[in-house]
Design a protein around this motif. Sequence first.
Motif, short mmCIF file in Angstrom:
data_model
loop_
_atom_site.label_atom_id
_atom_site.label_comp_id
_atom_site.label_asym_id
_atom_site.label_seq_id
_atom_site.Cartn_x
_atom_site.Cartn_y
_atom_site.Cartn_z
N GLU A 50 0.85 -1.18 0.00
CA GLU A 50 0.00 0.00 0.00
C GLU A 50 0.89 1.24 0.00
O GLU A 50 1.82 1.34 0.79
CB GLU A 50 -0.88 0.00 1.25
N ASP A 97 -2.42 4.19 -3.69
CA ASP A 97 -2.40 3.06 -4.60
C ASP A 97 -2.10 1.78 -3.83
O ASP A 97 -1.59 1.83 -2.71
CB ASP A 97 -1.31 3.27 -5.67
N GLN A 128 4.49 -5.02 -10.52
CA GLN A 128 4.42 -3.55 -10.59
C GLN A 128 5.59 -2.98 -9.80
O GLN A 128 6.02 -3.53 -8.80
CB GLN A 128 3.10 -3.04 -10.02
N SER A 142 -0.44 14.35 -6.06
CA SER A 142 -0.65 13.42 -4.94
C SER A 142 -0.83 14.14 -3.62
O SER A 142 -1.58 13.71 -2.77
CB SER A 142 0.54 12.46 -4.82
#
Length: 144
Positions: free
Chosen positions: A36, A49, A55, A114
Amino acid sequence: MQYKEAKTRRYKKGQLVFAEGDEAFEAFIVLLGSVEISIGVGKSRKVLDVITENQMFGEMGVIADIPRTATGRCLEDTELVVVDRSLIEPKIREMDPYIRYLMDSLISRLVRTSHGIRPERKGVPGELPEDDSALDPRDEGESK
């Protein structure tokens, strides 16, 4: 997926990979598990995210040579490929200057978006609002 020159690191559920404000020497690719990505602490904490298998995360601080802009915490037992700065820097130096500028611009915009912050100043892609800047995400009292 296989990665050249890769070393791996294992983390337990709830363990921090890095905290907002830490120096950034490594990026990571998730082999197993999930991480996380969040900013802030307590009631102002916001999840940006969840990173899952194959990833990458943590690359912004490494590429831009800035402190971590977010916190990465494992949601389960997790295995990560560790991508050291020494593997990334030579490739960045070889990049076309226009592509490097594009990449830097995108990173700067992502940091500002962000955090909902003002445009960059003094070469810093973004700053946290003053009331959150001194908070340490490791003080939340969550499992580590």
